[in-house]
Design an enzyme around this catalytic site. Structure first.
Site, PDB file in Angstrom:
ATOM      1  N   SER A  66      25.427  61.001  41.989  1.00  0.00           N
ATOM      2  CA  SER A  66      23.417  61.073  41.001  1.00  0.00           C
ATOM      3  C   SER A  66      23.372  59.688  41.300  1.00  0.00           C
ATOM      4  O   SER A  66      24.127  59.078  41.512  1.00  0.00           O
ATOM      5  CB  SER A  66      23.792  61.913  39.788  1.00  0.00           C
ATOM      6  OG  SER A  66      22.138  61.469  39.452  1.00  0.00           O
ATOM      7  N   TYR A  92      24.376  62.133  31.236  1.00  0.00           N
ATOM      8  CA  TYR A  92      24.503  62.407  32.365  1.00  0.00           C
ATOM      9  C   TYR A  92      25.441  61.670  33.849  1.00  0.00           C
ATOM     10  O   TYR A  92      25.876  61.681  34.040  1.00  0.00           O
ATOM     11  CB  TYR A  92      23.361  62.992  32.603  1.00  0.00           C
ATOM     12  CG  TYR A  92      23.526  63.630  34.007  1.00  0.00           C
ATOM     13  CD1 TYR A  92      24.085  64.606  35.031  1.00  0.00           C
ATOM     14  CD2 TYR A  92      22.575  62.541  35.531  1.00  0.00           C
ATOM     15  CE1 TYR A  92      23.253  65.063  35.979  1.00  0.00           C
ATOM     16  CE2 TYR A  92      22.287  63.373  36.461  1.00  0.00           C
ATOM     17  CZ  TYR A  92      22.939  64.561  36.791  1.00  0.00           C
ATOM     18  OH  TYR A  92      22.552  64.147  38.565  1.00  0.00           O
TER      19      TYR A  92
END
Length: 338
Positions: free
Chosen positions: A129, A154
């Site tokens: 990501s 995350y």
């Protein structure tokens, strides 16, 4: 394209889109998903229905964190390529339920790596990501930038995935490519993302939450181009070891068959412009609720995609006006909104 591909996260947004393309191109696909209830399970079920119409698709509903179940699925299918896209997504939700992120993103990825160690594959492609860049302020973001300042759990789990794959690739010679996705959007997307929530709110006459008072930019990447990048990379695994003087785009270390690629539109869009485009497409004005910056968010994302371009001769370029129009058309049809 005579390969067998295992795709994790096939009830998810990107996983479903990748599996659809592969099935269309005649690839035999096994999909793994446990359909976590993070958002509407009905939407996830509808995605899987799109795949079940193919006679070259099989599925397993298992939790990847269950190592023996994951290994059994891989041994049964014997894939040439594993595309690992399953994850607990969402930055803000990681503040509320951090253990779901270590369970899905860390333990789940460990199970995939152990399976690829036991049943050697030709290529492991996995989702990272843009969040790994964290507090990095140098733009555009390059794969060689330092990524040791995550601002959300995350992001920390995604960076952990990269380090785990680097280690397994070094120890067990697993050819692997990690993809740092930049704000992927499009039809059948995730309801927790801003473009989806904004569309719903504008159509229903509700206010939209605009964080940091709108002073944000995002590198929005259309789903079809993410799929294109994955399919092109799939049959181009990194070489085991580079000869002296050789190089390979995205390579982390000459002696380790592991690469990292940014996958982004390399065109950051100011949030206010994004909202204006959405208003024009929908034909209604948004009612804004201006809010401060949220924990875990970053002000701007901007991908340098030169490594991807060099590796596969392609980089995303869909204008936001085109991609958002496709999404709104899908939304109106799917939810029967006039």
């Amino acid at each position: 394209m005579m390969v067998r591909v295992l795709v994790t996260g096939t009830a998810g947004f990107i996983g479903c889109a990748v599996a659809q393309r592969l099935l269309r191109d005649g690839v035999e696909v096994m999909g793994i998903d446990c359909l976590t209830p993070y958002y509407d399970l009905g939407l996830k079920e509808e995605r899987v229905k799109l795949l079940r119409g193919s006679n070259t698709f099989t599925e397993r509903r298992i939790d990847l964190a269950d190592g023996p179940e994951t290994l059994a699925a891989v041994r049964d299918f014997l894939p040439d390529v594993v595309i690992h896209l399953a994850a607990q997504a969402g930055i803000r939700y990681s503040l509320d339920d951090p253990r779901s992120y270590t369970h899905s993103n860390v333990e789940g990825t460990l199970s995939v790596l152990e399976a690829c160690r036991a049943v050697p594959v030709k290529h492991l492609i996995y989702a990272s990501s843009s969040s790994v860049y964290g507090a990095n302020t140098r733009v555009p973001f390059r794969e060689t930038d330092r990524v040791d300042t995550p601002v959300s759990l995350y992001a920390a789990t995604k960076r952990a995935n990269e380090l785990m794959v680097q280690t397994y690739s070094h120890l067990f010679r697993i050819p692997a490519s990690g993809l740092r996705f930049f704000t992927v959007y499009g039809p059948f997307g995730r309801p927790d993302m801003a473009y989806f929530k904004f569309t719903k709110a504008i159509l229903e006459g509700e206010e939209i939450d605009v964080y940091n008072h709108g002073r944000m930019k995002r590198d929005f990447t259309y789903i079809d181009e993410v799929v294109e990048a994955i399919e092109r990379l799939m049959l181009l695994p990194p070489v085991d070891r580079l000869e002296e003087g050789d190089s390979e785009p995205g390579r982390i270390h000459a002696d380790v068959p592991h690469r990292l690629f940014n996958v982004g539109n390399h065109t950051p869009i100011p949030l206010e412009r994004f909202i204006h485009v959405l208003e024009d497409i929908i034909g209604r004005k948004a009612r804004r609720r201006l809010l401060p910056m949220q924990p875990g968010d970053v002000v701007s994302t901007f991908a340098d995609v030169s490594a991807l371009q060099q590796a596969v001769g392609f980089s995303p370029s869909t204008p936001i006006e085109v991609g958002l129009a496709e999404f709104v058309d899908w939304y109106r049809a799917f939810y029967k909104v006039t």
